[in-house]
Design an enzyme around this catalytic site. Structure first.
Site, PDB file in Angstrom:
ATOM      1  N   HIS A 136      -4.838  -8.912  -4.171  1.00 28.87           N
ATOM      2  CA  HIS A 136      -4.424  -7.835  -3.275  1.00 28.87           C
ATOM      3  C   HIS A 136      -4.744  -8.244  -1.844  1.00 28.87           C
ATOM      4  O   HIS A 136      -5.295  -9.321  -1.588  1.00 28.87           O
ATOM      5  CB  HIS A 136      -5.105  -6.520  -3.644  1.00 28.87           C
ATOM      6  CG  HIS A 136      -4.496  -5.820  -4.815  1.00 28.87           C
ATOM      7  ND1 HIS A 136      -3.208  -5.315  -4.804  1.00 28.87           N
ATOM      8  CD2 HIS A 136      -4.996  -5.564  -6.055  1.00 28.87           C
ATOM      9  CE1 HIS A 136      -2.941  -4.769  -5.968  1.00 28.87           C
ATOM     10  NE2 HIS A 136      -4.001  -4.907  -6.755  1.00 28.87           N
ATOM     11  N   ASP A 166      -0.870  -7.232   3.509  1.00 27.33           N
ATOM     12  CA  ASP A 166       0.279  -6.644   2.819  1.00 27.33           C
ATOM     13  C   ASP A 166       1.375  -6.250   3.802  1.00 27.33           C
ATOM     14  O   ASP A 166       2.561  -6.521   3.571  1.00 27.33           O
ATOM     15  CB  ASP A 166      -0.159  -5.401   2.042  1.00 27.33           C
ATOM     16  CG  ASP A 166      -0.884  -5.731   0.756  1.00 27.33           C
ATOM     17  OD1 ASP A 166      -0.920  -6.912   0.376  1.00 27.33           O
ATOM     18  OD2 ASP A 166      -1.415  -4.797   0.126  1.00 27.33           O
TER      19      ASP A 166
END
Length: 393
Positions: A136, A166
Site C-alpha cells: 500500500h 497512491d
C-alpha cells in the site's frame, strides 16, 4: 438512476474509458479524467468486495458510471470485449498476471482495438523481484526512500497526512501517462501499453533529495538539508497557543523581510545555517505570540509564511472560500455532501461535477441498454449471476 447535471462539455468530452482499478490509485486517476469530461465506466464484480473504495460519497467515484460484470463468465467477458472495441482507454490495477488469467490483458484487448491505450497501475511495476509483492501507499514510499525523510530527527519517520504515493505516484501519474499516449495516438494512430509503477513514480517525486545526495555524496537524513527542515528559513514553528506556523523564506529578500519584522536583523546572515541553534532562535520568538497573532502580523509584510490549518479551518479559509473549492453536492435521495471542486480550471472547457459518486452496478441497465439489450435480456443475465444491477440509493 442518478441525476446528471447538464452543463458544457469538459476538454475530454467524448473520451471513453474503461476502469478496472481498485482502492485509491487508479480510481483517483480515472476521477481526474472523468472530471474533465471523459465517459468513465467502472467495471465492478457482482458480488464480494467492490473494485473501488466505495465509501459513501467518496469523491473518487464521482462523474463515473458503474457496470457489474462477472468476468469469470464468458457472457460477461464478451460484454466487456464489446465495450473495449469502442473504448479509447482501458486502465486496470490488478497484480501482474491477473489480467492474463482473466483474458483481458493488453495482448488480447489490443487485437480487438488497435488504437487502445492500455494502462496498468501497480505497486512495483510489471517486472522485477517485487512485482507480485502486496503493498500500500506507506510501503511504496518506504521503498522509494521518501518515508525515511518524512519526519523529525528526534521522532523518526511519520506517516504522511495524505496517501501521496497512491494519489500522485499512482492516480496522477496514470492520468498524465494516458493523456500523453492519447496525444501520440492522435499523431500516429497507434495505441500502446503503459506500465505505471507507483514506487517508480514516488522515486521520481523526490528530485531535491536526489540533487542533495548526488552533490554531497552523503545519504540525506531527516531535517538534513534546507528543504526538509534543517535551516531556520524553511521550517515549522510552534506558537504560544500550541498551534503552528510555517515559514518558507527560501529567497534572501523574504528571509531579510522576516528578520527585520521580528527585530532580529542579526539573523539575516544565518539564513542557511543548519543545526538546532539557529532554528531554536526563531522557535523562542514564535512562542511569544499565538498563531493568529503571528498571522495578522506576518500578513502585513512580504514574507513566505502560512498558519498551519486543520481541515475545518481550511474549509473556512478566505482563499479557499473565494476559489469555491469546497463543493456541496446533492445526492438523488436529497442529502448533501462536501467534496473538493474540480481542478485545475480551464477558461474554455472547464471540468465539471456531473454525477454524484457511483455505486456498484448502478448503471448496468443503462450501459447494456446502450449496447442494444432489452430489459428482459438484462434480467436473465442478472438471474444467472453474469451481471448485477442496482438502482441509485
Amino acid at each position: 438512476m442518478d441525476k446528471e447535471t447538464k452543463q458544457p462539455a469538459g476538454p475530454l468530452a467524448g473520451l471513453k474509458v474503461i476502469d478496472l482499478t481498485r482502492m485509491l490509485p487508479g480510481p483517483f486517476g480515472t476521477m481526474l479524467l472523468a472530471d474533465m469530461g471523459a465517459d468513465v465506466t467502472v467495471v465492478e464484480q457482482p458480488s464480494g468486495p467492490a473494485l473501488g473504495p466505495r465509501r459513501k460519497n467518496f469523491a473518487v467515484d464521482r462523474n463515473k458510471r458503474s457496470i457489474a460484470l462477472n468476468l469469470k463468465d464468458e457472457r460477461a467477458k464478451n460484454i466487456l470485449y464489446r465495450m473495449v472495441a469502442e473504448a479509447d482507454v482501458f486502465i486496470e490495477g490488478f497484480r501482474p498476471g491477473v489480467t492474463e488469467r482473466l483474458g483481458i490483458d493488453y495482448a488480447r484487448l489490443s487485437r480487438l482495438n488497435t488504437g487502445l491505450i492500455y494502462c496498468s497501475v501497480s505497486g512495483y511495476g510489471q517486472d522485477g523481484p517485487y512485482r507480485l509483492r502486496a503493498g500500500h501507499d506507506i510501503n511504496y514510499m518506504a521503498t522509494a526512500g521518501l518515508l525515511y525523510l518524512n519526519g523529525r530527527k528526534d521522532t523518526g519517520p511519520v506517516v504522511c497526512g495524505t496517501q501521496l504515493a497512491d494519489i500522485a505516484g499512482g492516480g496522477m501519474m496514470a492520468a498524465f501517462a494516458v493523456l500523453s499516449a492519447l496525444y501520440y495516438r492522435e499523431k500516429s494512430g497507434k495505441g500502446q501499453y503503459i506500465d505505471v509503477s507507483i514506487t517508480d513514480a514516488v522515486l521520481a517525486l523526490n528530485p531535491v533529495a536526489f540533487v542533495e545526495y548526488d552533490n554531497t555524496g552523503t545519504t540525506p537524513e531527516r531535517q538534513g538539508f534546507r528543504n526538509i527542515g534543517a535551516t531556520p528559513c524553511y521550517n515549522i514553528y510552534r506558537t504560544k497557543d500550541d498551534r503552528h506556523i510555517s515559514i518558507g523564506a527560501l529567497e534572501p529578500k523574504f528571509w531579510a523581510n522576516l528578520c527585520r519584522l521580528l527585530g532580529r536583523e542579526d539573523l539575516i546572515a544565518r539564513q542557511n545555517e543548519t543545526g538546532a541553534e539557529a532554528v531554536g532562535e526563531l522557535q523562542r520568538i514564535f512562542e511569544t505570540k499565538t498563531r493568529d497573532e503571528w498571522d495578522r502580523l506576518l500578513d502585513s509584510a512580504e514574507v513566505c509564511y502560512a498558519p498551519i490549518l486543520n481541515l475545518a479551518e481550511t474549509f473556512r479559509d478566505s482563499q479557499v472560500v473565494h476559489r469555491k473549492m469546497i463543493h456541496e453536492a446533492n445526492q438523488p435521495d436529497g442529502s448533501t455532501f462536501r467534496q473538493a471542486d474540480v481542478v485545475p480550471r480551464f477558461s474554455l472547457t472547464p471540468g465539471l461535477l456531473r454525477r454524484p459518486p457511483s455505486r456498484p452496478g448502478q448503471h448496468t441497465r443503462e450501459i447494456l441498454g446502450e449496447m442494444g439489450m432489452d430489459e428482459a435480456a438484462v434480467s436473465d443475465l442478472e438471474k444467472d449471476g453474469v451481471v448485477k444491477t442496482m438502482e441509485a440509493e
